[in-house]
Design a protein around this motif. Structure first.
Motif, short mmCIF file in Angstrom:
data_model
loop_
_atom_site.label_atom_id
_atom_site.label_comp_id
_atom_site.label_asym_id
_atom_site.label_seq_id
_atom_site.Cartn_x
_atom_site.Cartn_y
_atom_site.Cartn_z
N GLU A 216 0.83 -1.21 0.00
CA GLU A 216 0.00 0.00 0.00
C GLU A 216 0.87 1.26 0.00
OE1 GLU A 216 -2.40 -0.58 3.43
OE2 GLU A 216 -3.84 -1.92 2.41
N ARG A 217 1.98 1.25 0.78
CA ARG A 217 2.87 2.41 0.79
C ARG A 217 3.52 2.62 -0.57
NH1 ARG A 217 4.29 0.25 5.85
NH2 ARG A 217 6.18 -0.68 4.97
N ALA A 218 3.93 1.52 -1.20
CA ALA A 218 4.54 1.62 -2.52
C ALA A 218 3.56 2.17 -3.54
CB ALA A 218 5.06 0.25 -2.95
N ALA A 219 2.31 1.73 -3.46
CA ALA A 219 1.29 2.21 -4.39
C ALA A 219 1.01 3.69 -4.17
CB ALA A 219 0.01 1.40 -4.22
N ALA A 220 0.95 4.13 -2.91
CA ALA A 220 0.70 5.54 -2.61
C ALA A 220 1.84 6.41 -3.11
CB ALA A 220 0.52 5.72 -1.11
N LYS A 221 3.05 5.96 -2.97
CA LYS A 221 4.22 6.71 -3.41
C LYS A 221 4.23 6.85 -4.93
CE LYS A 221 9.21 6.84 -2.83
NZ LYS A 221 10.38 6.15 -2.27
N THR A 222 3.87 5.75 -5.61
CA THR A 222 3.81 5.77 -7.08
C THR A 222 2.77 6.77 -7.55
OG1 THR A 222 4.51 3.47 -7.17
CG2 THR A 222 3.45 4.36 -9.13
N ALA A 223 1.60 6.79 -6.89
CA ALA A 223 0.53 7.73 -7.27
C ALA A 223 0.96 9.17 -7.04
CB ALA A 223 -0.72 7.41 -6.45
N GLN A 230 4.29 18.59 -10.25
CA GLN A 230 5.15 18.32 -9.12
C GLN A 230 6.32 17.46 -9.57
OE1 GLN A 230 2.80 16.49 -6.09
NE2 GLN A 230 2.56 18.45 -5.02
N ARG A 231 7.40 17.64 -8.89
CA ARG A 231 8.55 16.77 -9.12
C ARG A 231 9.01 16.24 -7.79
NH1 ARG A 231 12.86 21.46 -10.68
NH2 ARG A 231 13.03 22.42 -8.60
N LYS A 232 9.95 15.39 -7.81
CA LYS A 232 10.43 14.80 -6.57
C LYS A 232 11.01 15.86 -5.67
CE LYS A 232 11.46 10.01 -7.58
NZ LYS A 232 12.49 8.98 -7.60
N GLY A 233 10.80 15.75 -4.45
CA GLY A 233 11.31 16.70 -3.47
C GLY A 233 10.39 17.88 -3.26
N GLY A 234 9.23 17.98 -3.96
CA GLY A 234 8.27 19.07 -3.74
C GLY A 234 8.61 20.34 -4.49
#
Length: 252
Positions: A216-223, A230-234
């Motif tokens: 579930e955490r992996a899926a939330a991160k992917t979404a 947005q890009r990584k790091g905000g």
């Protein structure tokens, strides 16, 4: 046998034992013991005959023992001849030819006493068998094979019947204690197996829950990584940065 008659006393001997005994007596008479015969065979406890204080201990009660006559006195050459012949014919005389009280006692088994737990006990009453065939059937496992009977002469040993009873009384509590200890061990082993089964099940459930949470955490991160603007790091995206620079140029 005079108390009940020879027909009844002999007729209630176990059939296999009776056949072996007949063969032994016939051979003994041909070997120089012309008067070899049975003088006491089956007898019910109510008669009060025999050395055991509890007559249900006696193999005579179940048609599995006889007392002989015409075989000489204890330790005599005749007694030794009889014991050898008896053993060859599947008849066990467990006290040996020198026992002063039981040298003439013979049976189809090396067991000298019927204990309280023996199934034979349930087939008789003080006055006789509840059912003759049931008594014979319960006695079947007691009868030794011919080879074992042939070896019994070397194992025969004088044993006072009172000593047998005393040993039995001392051994029964020990047997009960051993049975209780065995049950306790079995109960503990069963409890340990059940506990181990529950622990194993709990571990499987915990493992599955952890794997599910990880997924579930992996899926939330992917979404989250896939959202526009947005890009990584905000930080801002390239399009948002260009729009910000144009707004600053106009104000200048």
């Amino acid at each position: 046998m005079t108390l009940q008659g020879p027909d009844l006393a002999i007729g209630r001997l176990h059939p296999e034992f009776a056949v072996r005994l007949e063969h032994a007596i016939r051979e003994a008479r041909s070997a120089g013991l012309p008067f070899a015969a049975v003088f006491s065979a089956y007898r019910p406890p109510a008669f009060g005959v025999g050395g055991f204080s509890d007559k249900f201990n006696s193999l005579h009660t179940y048609g599995l023992a006889v007392d002989m006559r015409g075989i000489g006195s204890p330790g005599s050459p005749e007694a030794q001849v009889w014991h050898q012949i008896a053993a060859r014919n599947g008849v066990v005389c467990p006290y040996g030819p020198r026992d002063r009280a039981e040298w003439n006692h013979c049976q189809p088994t090396s067991v000298k006493m019927i204990l309280a737990a023996n199934p034979l006990r349930e087939t008789v009453t003080p006055t006789g068998p509840s059912d003759l065939e049931s008594m014979f059937e319960a006695g079947d496992p007691m009868i030794v094979d011919m080879a074992s009977a042939a070896q019994s002469l070397a194992k025969a040993a004088p044993t006072p019947v009172r000593a047998l009873e005393a040993n039995a009384k001392g051994g029964e509590p020990t047997a009960r204690v051993a049975a209780r200890q065995r049950k306790k061990r079995e109960a503990r082993a069963t409890a340990q197996r059940v506990a181990a089964k529950h622990v194993s099940k709990a571990e499987r459930v915990a493992t599955k829950s952890a794997e599910r949470a990880k997924s579930e955490r992996a899926a939330a991160k992917t979404a989250q990584d896939g959202k526009p603007g947005q890009r990584k790091g905000g930080g801002r995206t390239l399009g948002a940065e260009e729009s910000h620079q144009k707004s600053r140029s106009k104000r200048a």
